[in-house]
Design a protein around this motif. Sequence first.
Motif, mmCIF file in Angstrom:
data_model
loop_
_atom_site.group_PDB
_atom_site.id
_atom_site.type_symbol
_atom_site.label_atom_id
_atom_site.label_comp_id
_atom_site.label_asym_id
_atom_site.label_seq_id
_atom_site.Cartn_x
_atom_site.Cartn_y
_atom_site.Cartn_z
ATOM 1 N N SER A 168 -40.216 36.874 -20.171
ATOM 2 C CA SER A 168 -38.782 36.992 -20.435
ATOM 3 C C SER A 168 -38.025 36.117 -19.450
ATOM 4 O O SER A 168 -38.579 35.667 -18.449
ATOM 5 N N SER A 169 -36.773 35.865 -19.774
ATOM 6 C CA SER A 169 -35.930 35.041 -18.911
ATOM 7 C C SER A 169 -34.811 35.892 -18.351
ATOM 8 O O SER A 169 -33.966 36.390 -19.089
ATOM 9 N N SER A 170 -34.828 36.128 -17.035
ATOM 10 C CA SER A 170 -33.794 36.965 -16.447
ATOM 11 C C SER A 170 -32.488 36.214 -16.299
ATOM 12 O O SER A 170 -32.466 35.027 -16.068
ATOM 13 N N TYR A 171 -31.410 36.963 -16.472
ATOM 14 C CA TYR A 171 -30.061 36.417 -16.372
ATOM 15 C C TYR A 171 -29.555 36.532 -14.934
ATOM 16 O O TYR A 171 -29.772 37.532 -14.255
ATOM 17 N N ASP A 172 -28.860 35.489 -14.499
ATOM 18 C CA ASP A 172 -28.177 35.515 -13.206
ATOM 19 C C ASP A 172 -26.691 35.765 -13.433
ATOM 20 O O ASP A 172 -26.113 35.286 -14.411
ATOM 21 N N LYS A 173 -26.060 36.479 -12.527
ATOM 22 C CA LYS A 173 -24.610 36.617 -12.633
ATOM 23 C C LYS A 173 -23.964 35.267 -12.384
ATOM 24 O O LYS A 173 -24.511 34.410 -11.665
ATOM 25 N N GLN A 174 -22.803 35.068 -12.954
ATOM 26 C CA GLN A 174 -22.197 33.744 -12.930
ATOM 27 C C GLN A 174 -21.906 33.265 -11.510
ATOM 28 O O GLN A 174 -22.057 32.074 -11.210
ATOM 29 N N GLU A 175 -21.517 34.144 -10.641
ATOM 30 C CA GLU A 175 -21.259 33.744 -9.260
ATOM 31 C C GLU A 175 -22.507 33.130 -8.633
ATOM 32 O O GLU A 175 -22.421 32.105 -7.937
ATOM 33 N N GLN B 109 -23.959 44.002 -18.642
ATOM 34 C CA GLN B 109 -23.473 44.793 -17.518
ATOM 35 C C GLN B 109 -22.871 43.906 -16.432
ATOM 36 O O GLN B 109 -21.893 44.269 -15.769
ATOM 37 N N LEU B 110 -23.450 42.708 -16.262
ATOM 38 C CA LEU B 110 -22.925 41.776 -15.263
ATOM 39 C C LEU B 110 -21.523 41.277 -15.628
ATOM 40 O O LEU B 110 -20.764 40.849 -14.759
ATOM 41 N N ALA C 228 -35.129 38.899 -28.888
ATOM 42 C CA ALA C 228 -36.289 38.396 -28.150
ATOM 43 C C ALA C 228 -36.233 38.631 -26.649
ATOM 44 O O ALA C 228 -37.258 38.520 -25.974
ATOM 45 N N ASN C 229 -35.065 38.932 -26.120
ATOM 46 C CA ASN C 229 -34.916 39.071 -24.670
ATOM 47 C C ASN C 229 -33.998 40.258 -24.375
ATOM 48 O O ASN C 229 -33.112 40.194 -23.537
ATOM 49 N N LYS C 230 -34.239 41.353 -25.096
ATOM 50 C CA LYS C 230 -33.299 42.474 -25.178
ATOM 51 C C LYS C 230 -32.941 43.073 -23.819
ATOM 52 O O LYS C 230 -31.763 43.232 -23.483
ATOM 53 N N ALA C 231 -33.933 43.405 -23.027
ATOM 54 C CA ALA C 231 -33.659 44.072 -21.754
ATOM 55 C C ALA C 231 -32.812 43.205 -20.846
ATOM 56 O O ALA C 231 -31.877 43.690 -20.186
ATOM 57 N N GLU C 232 -33.116 41.921 -20.821
ATOM 58 C CA GLU C 232 -32.387 41.019 -19.924
ATOM 59 C C GLU C 232 -30.963 40.767 -20.396
ATOM 60 O O GLU C 232 -30.033 40.712 -19.597
ATOM 61 N N VAL C 233 -30.768 40.582 -21.700
ATOM 62 C CA VAL C 233 -29.407 40.323 -22.165
ATOM 63 C C VAL C 233 -28.550 41.577 -22.014
ATOM 64 O O VAL C 233 -27.333 41.484 -21.756
ATOM 65 N N GLU C 234 -29.149 42.752 -22.116
ATOM 66 C CA GLU C 234 -28.380 43.975 -21.877
ATOM 67 C C GLU C 234 -27.966 44.083 -20.412
ATOM 68 O O GLU C 234 -26.864 44.559 -20.098
ATOM 69 N N LYS C 235 -28.808 43.605 -19.503
ATOM 70 C CA LYS C 235 -28.420 43.533 -18.096
ATOM 71 C C LYS C 235 -27.269 42.544 -17.920
ATOM 72 O O LYS C 235 -26.344 42.767 -17.131
ATOM 73 N N ALA C 236 -27.341 41.436 -18.664
ATOM 74 C CA ALA C 236 -26.286 40.427 -18.575
ATOM 75 C C ALA C 236 -24.943 40.987 -19.012
ATOM 76 O O ALA C 236 -23.901 40.659 -18.432
#
Length: 540
Positions: free
Chosen positions: A174-181, A522-523, A512-520
Amino acid sequence: MKKIRFKLYTPLAVITLMMAMLSSSCTKNFEEYNTDNTGLTDDMLVPDFMYIGGFFPQIQSSIYFNFGNTTGDYQLQQNLMGDVYSGYMMPPNNFRGNINNMTYSLVDGWNQSAFNLAYVNVMAPIAEVRRRGAPQAAPEFWAIALILKVEAMHRVTDIYGPIPYSSFGSGGTSSSYDKQEDVYKRFFLELDSAVNSLNKYVAEHPGVNLFSKFDMLYAGDYKQWIKFGNSLRLRLAMRVSKVNRAMAKAEAEKALDPSRGGVMEIPKDNANVSGFGLKHPLYTILTAWTDNAMNASMESYLVGYKDPRLPKYYDHSTKYPGTYKGIRIGSLVTSKPGYTGYSIPAVNETKTFRNNTPIQLMTAAEVWFLRAEASLYSFANAGGTPAELYEKGVRTSLNQWDVDPLTQTSYLADNTSKPIDYVDPQNKDNNIAAMGKLSIKWDDAASEAVKLERIITQKWIAIYPEGQEAWSEYRRTGYPKLFPVVNNMSGGTINSDVQIRRIPFPSSEYTANKAEVEKAVQLLGTGGDNGGTRLWWDKP
């Protein structure tokens, strides 16, 4: 496995390499590669750096648009999003019965293009360039890759917010999301590394330009790439000026430090992509598809200001001869030829947009306006007063469009011309009073807010037709004052007066990247994954 298509360019032919990527998400990191069936080995491509440099035409021509000249991708990635929301353009086509992006009924199938194309055509080949050892074997190539990476991906984060960035290319499922900052902080580090590396390379290898055969911007001139890197850093520094003034100050002053190689100053420095058969997509959209027209906000400002760039930007209306006539965003456009014949970007009269017109990424005029804003905030190294730098920005843009010096002087001295009201001769429901109230001439006695509005309004005019950057600056500053959408079909998620702030994440990411985009999500904060939620730097 989903395949990512890379194109490795040689002087004689295009060699197509197919490379694998994990699962079905475009942001999943690839970890294995198919065998190249061209018969060429990496060793055969090493002597002239083809094994690394051959990926760069794809990267450079995909920042906005696509290396395969697929105009439809550009239309979705840029034209039916940033170009419209910036107040530059508006299609005379009632796509999907007007239930579309122009009326804030955001179409997922459209809105995934900017996301997917960036990862497939920019991030993936850059990761492959790194895998092939560019940071050690060709540090100057890698420095340019970093500049291109930031230029491409700041557009993506400025559309969506949090994005997969730091972990891309590191493997995994999976590809983890970074917060924009954090993404922005990484941008600044990468630009720092790139400029330092290029300055070192130029000092140690004067006159060497091995990148020239792959370069679609500067013909291998590393000093120009340094200016572009510094200018891009200045752009991003000012982008964060409302949310983190200390960061903006530090990064802007570093970008403007003359010991670091300088920034763009004249039109020759402009970052334009051309060559390798690249075609400007607007030409096809305008001539073959008749899917684009002038936005009413542009009519209000350019006609009101009697702007000498107007005939270089747009053709006269053929439906209302002798006039420039735009379409207001969110109008209920009737089926063609209902609004066909309104002004379109200049393809017939001054022929600004031709098949081979370069694609503009950044201009020297923009940099002078960035410097004017930096000076307004008393940042060091700006190089003049806000008034001086504002006028320099206007003149640099007018020079870019071959406006004579006397006209430039009279334009800058105009203290009476102001934006005009908009009148739609086909539907009075679209009529609206002018939003902008300022004239062109600089006023040193004005408030900081009024000075900023003048700077950004002229920057908005100068960076046409790059709508994505113009939309980002509108969201950051609120300038220029653009006409709101006529018909808002967002279901209450987007405020018509505040206007659209971002694009939702593609549905494919939820699959395809459900857990990570749901974290995004929240960000993003309290707004949720919709077009009304503000980005990190978009502070009210």
